[in-house]
Write a protein that holds these residues in place. Structure first.
Motif, PDB file in Angstrom:
ATOM      1  N   CYS A   1       2.900   0.209  -6.426  1.00  0.00           N
ATOM      2  CA  CYS A   1       1.787  -0.400  -7.149  1.00  0.00           C
ATOM      3  C   CYS A   1       1.060  -1.439  -6.304  1.00  0.00           C
ATOM      4  CB  CYS A   1       2.309  -1.052  -8.441  1.00  0.00           C
ATOM      5  SG  CYS A   1       1.012  -1.773  -9.473  1.00  0.00           S
ATOM      6  N   ASP A   2       1.685  -1.873  -5.217  1.00  0.00           N
ATOM      7  CA  ASP A   2       1.110  -2.908  -4.361  1.00  0.00           C
ATOM      8  C   ASP A   2      -0.086  -2.351  -3.593  1.00  0.00           C
ATOM      9  OD1 ASP A   2       0.582  -5.082  -2.781  1.00  0.00           O
ATOM     10  OD2 ASP A   2       2.613  -5.268  -1.971  1.00  0.00           O
ATOM     11  N   LYS A   3      -1.261  -2.969  -3.765  1.00  0.00           N
ATOM     12  CA  LYS A   3      -2.463  -2.499  -3.079  1.00  0.00           C
ATOM     13  C   LYS A   3      -2.658  -3.178  -1.732  1.00  0.00           C
ATOM     14  CE  LYS A   3      -4.696  -1.243  -7.416  1.00  0.00           C
ATOM     15  NZ  LYS A   3      -5.842  -1.439  -8.328  1.00  0.00           N
TER      16      LYS A   3
ATOM     17  N   PRO B   1       0.304  -3.654   0.602  1.00  0.00           N
ATOM     18  CA  PRO B   1       1.742  -3.652   0.908  1.00  0.00           C
ATOM     19  C   PRO B   1       2.036  -4.172   2.314  1.00  0.00           C
ATOM     20  CG  PRO B   1       0.856  -1.466   1.169  1.00  0.00           C
ATOM     21  CD  PRO B   1      -0.264  -2.294   0.617  1.00  0.00           C
TER      22      PRO B   1
ATOM     23  N   GLN C   1      -8.404  -3.464   0.411  1.00  0.00           N
ATOM     24  CA  GLN C   1      -7.176  -3.125  -0.303  1.00  0.00           C
ATOM     25  C   GLN C   1      -7.142  -1.640  -0.650  1.00  0.00           C
ATOM     26  OE1 GLN C   1      -7.045  -5.484  -3.877  1.00  0.00           O
ATOM     27  NE2 GLN C   1      -8.203  -3.992  -5.057  1.00  0.00           N
TER      28      GLN C   1
ATOM     29  N   CYS D   1      -0.364   2.513 -10.365  1.00  0.00           N
ATOM     30  CA  CYS D   1       0.088   1.437 -11.265  1.00  0.00           C
ATOM     31  C   CYS D   1      -0.174   1.804 -12.718  1.00  0.00           C
ATOM     32  CB  CYS D   1      -0.629   0.135 -10.933  1.00  0.00           C
ATOM     33  SG  CYS D   1      -0.482  -0.397  -9.220  1.00  0.00           S
TER      34      CYS D   1
END
Length: 366
Positions: A161-163, A165, A223, A255
Motif C-alpha cells: 500500500c506504500d506509494k 516504498p 509517488q 490499498c
C-alpha cells in the motif's frame, strides 16, 4: 650552496651516465578488472616521458597453485605522454595463449577467472628500441566469486500500500572499495515482460551512486499510483565497470482493502531462513525451532558484519520446550544493534547442527 647541491643530485639521478630513464607505471584494480579476460586490458599506463612511443603490452596471469593461466600480447599501439588507456578493441587483435591445464581451459571457455590466488603481471616493450622493456609491474589478489545480488523488499509479486516504498537488497560480497549501486524502477504496463519494461519504459527512479544496499524513496520522484504494477532492478558497479545485476522483480500498489490489518510477521523455520541466508529484522528476530529432546537452553550468538569489532551484549536467554518453539529476540531495546547494520546469527540446534542467518536490522517506530 645547499640548494645547488640538491639540484646537482636531482640532475645526476635523472641523467646518470645516460642509462637511467623513468619507467612507465601501471594502474590496475584486480578486485574489479582481474575477474575477466577482457578486464585485463582495463589497465591504465602512466608515461613520464615527453615523447610518444610505439609499444606492445604483455599481460601474464598466474595462479599460485595452478600455475600459468593465460598470457596476452597486444599488437603495437601508440603510447602518449601522460596517462593512457588502451585503445578500444585491442583485446580482439591480441595474441592470447591459454595454459594447457584446468584453469586455462575454464578461462578460455568462459572468459572468467575462477576462485584462486592470482598474480597479474604487465610488461611494456618499446618496438622502436629493439623491444626494450620500459615498464614492469605485478599485482597480487585472492579472487573470490561474488555472491548473488539478491533483492529483498518489495518482494517479488508483493502487493503493498506504500506509494513511496523503501528498497532493500542483499549487499554484493566480497565488498569492493568504492563499489556503488544503481537502482532503476519503472512501471510495468499491460502485456509487457519485466525486462522489456525495464529497458524501454521511462524510469520513475534511476538512482546512481548508492553507497548502502538500501534506498529510501527519493523525494523528487513522483509517488507510485494505486492499482499499477512496477518492476525494479539493482546493479553493482565501480567507476564504469559493472560488477553484477540483480534479478528483475515486480510488485503492485493496492490499498483498496482498507479493512485488512497488518498481520505480524510469521515465525518461519530457522532451517528455511538459513537456506535463504537473509532476513530483514524489524525490531526483532522471529523464527521457529523444533526440539525433539528434553527442555534445554538455546545456544546462539550474534555478530556484527558491518562493524566486526562491535560487541553484542545482553542477549536474552532462550528456553526451549519439547516440540516446536517460536523464538522472539527483541532487538529494539538493545543498544548493540544499529539501524541499517548487518548482523549474523549463529544458532546451535538441539541436534548439534549449526545454522547461520545473516540479517539487516531495521529499527521501526512503534
Amino acid at each position: 650552496m645547499k640548494r645547488l647541491k640538491q639540484l646537482l643530485v636531482v640532475c645526476f639521478l635523472l641523467t646518470g651516465a645516460g642509462n637511467v630513464r623513468a619507467q612507465v607505471a601501471f594502474s590496475f584494480v584486480p578486485q574489479v578488472h582481474g575477474r575477466t579476460l577482457d578486464g585485463l586490458l582495463m589497465v591504465r599506463i602512466a608515461n613520464p616521458a615527453a615523447q610518444k612511443a610505439i609499444v606492445t603490452l604483455t599481460v601474464t596471469v598466474t595462479e599460485q597453485r595452478g600455475g600459468r593461466v593465460v598470457a596476452i600480447q597486444t599488437p603495437p599501439f601508440e603510447l602518449l605522454p601522460g596517462s593512457n588507456v588502451l585503445p578500444a578493441g585491442l583485446v580482439a587483435r591480441s595474441s592470447i595463449h591459454f595454459a594447457a591445464n584446468k584453469l586455462g581451459d575454464v578461462t578460455r571457455q568462459s572468459g572468467y577467472f575462477t576462485e584462486g590466488d592470482y598474480e597479474y603481471c604487465f610488461e611494456l616493450a618499446d618496438i622502436n628500441k629493439q623491444k626494450e622493456v620500459i615498464g614492469q609491474q605485478c599485482f597480487d589478489y585472492f579472487l573470490e566469486p561474488f555472491s548473488p545480488l539478491l533483492l529483498m523488499t518489495p518482494g517479488e509479486q508483493d502487493v503493498i500500500c506504500d506509494k513511496k516504498p523503501s528498497f532493500f537488497w542483499q549487499p554484493l560480497l566480497p565488498a569492493i572499495p568504492g563499489m556503488q549501486y544503481r537502482l532503476v524502477l519503472v512501471e510495468l504496463k499491460s502485456g509487457q515482460a519485466k525486462v522489456e519494461a525495464l529497458h524501454y519504459n521511462t524510469p520513475i527512479i534511476n538512482q546512481l551512486n548508492i553507497a548502502m544496499p538500501m534506498l529510501f524513496y527519493p523525494s523528487i520522484a513522483r509517488q507510485l499510483e494505486e492499482g499499477k504494477q512496477y518492476v525494479w532492478q539493482v546493479t553493482a558497479y565501480k567507476n564504469d565497470m559493472k560488477l553484477a545485476d540483480s534479478e528483475v522483480w515486480n510488485f503492485t500498489v493496492s490499498c483498496t482493502d482498507s479493512s485488512k490489518k497488518a498481520l505480524p510477521e510469521s515465525f518461519r523455520n530457522i532451517e528455511d531462513l538459513a537456506q535463504g541466508n537473509f532476513y530483514l529484522a524489524k525490531n526483532e528476530l522471529l523464527f521457529a525451532v523444533k526440539n525433539v529432546y528434553d527442555k534445554n537452553t538455546l545456544s546462539y550468538q550474534i555478530k556484527c558484519i558491518t562493524q566486526p569489532d562491535q560487541k553484542i551484549k545482553k542477549l536474552p536467554q532462550i528456553k526451549l520446550e519439547r516440540g516446536i518453539n517460536h523464538v522472539t529476540i527483541d532487538l529494539s531495546e538493545n543498544r548493540s544493534f544499529i539501524d541499517g547494520y548487518y548482523y549474523i546469527l549463529t544458532v546451535k540446534l538441539p541436534s548439534g547442527e549449526e545454522k547461520q542467518l545473516r540479517f539487516l536490522y531495521k529499527k521501526e517506530q512503534e
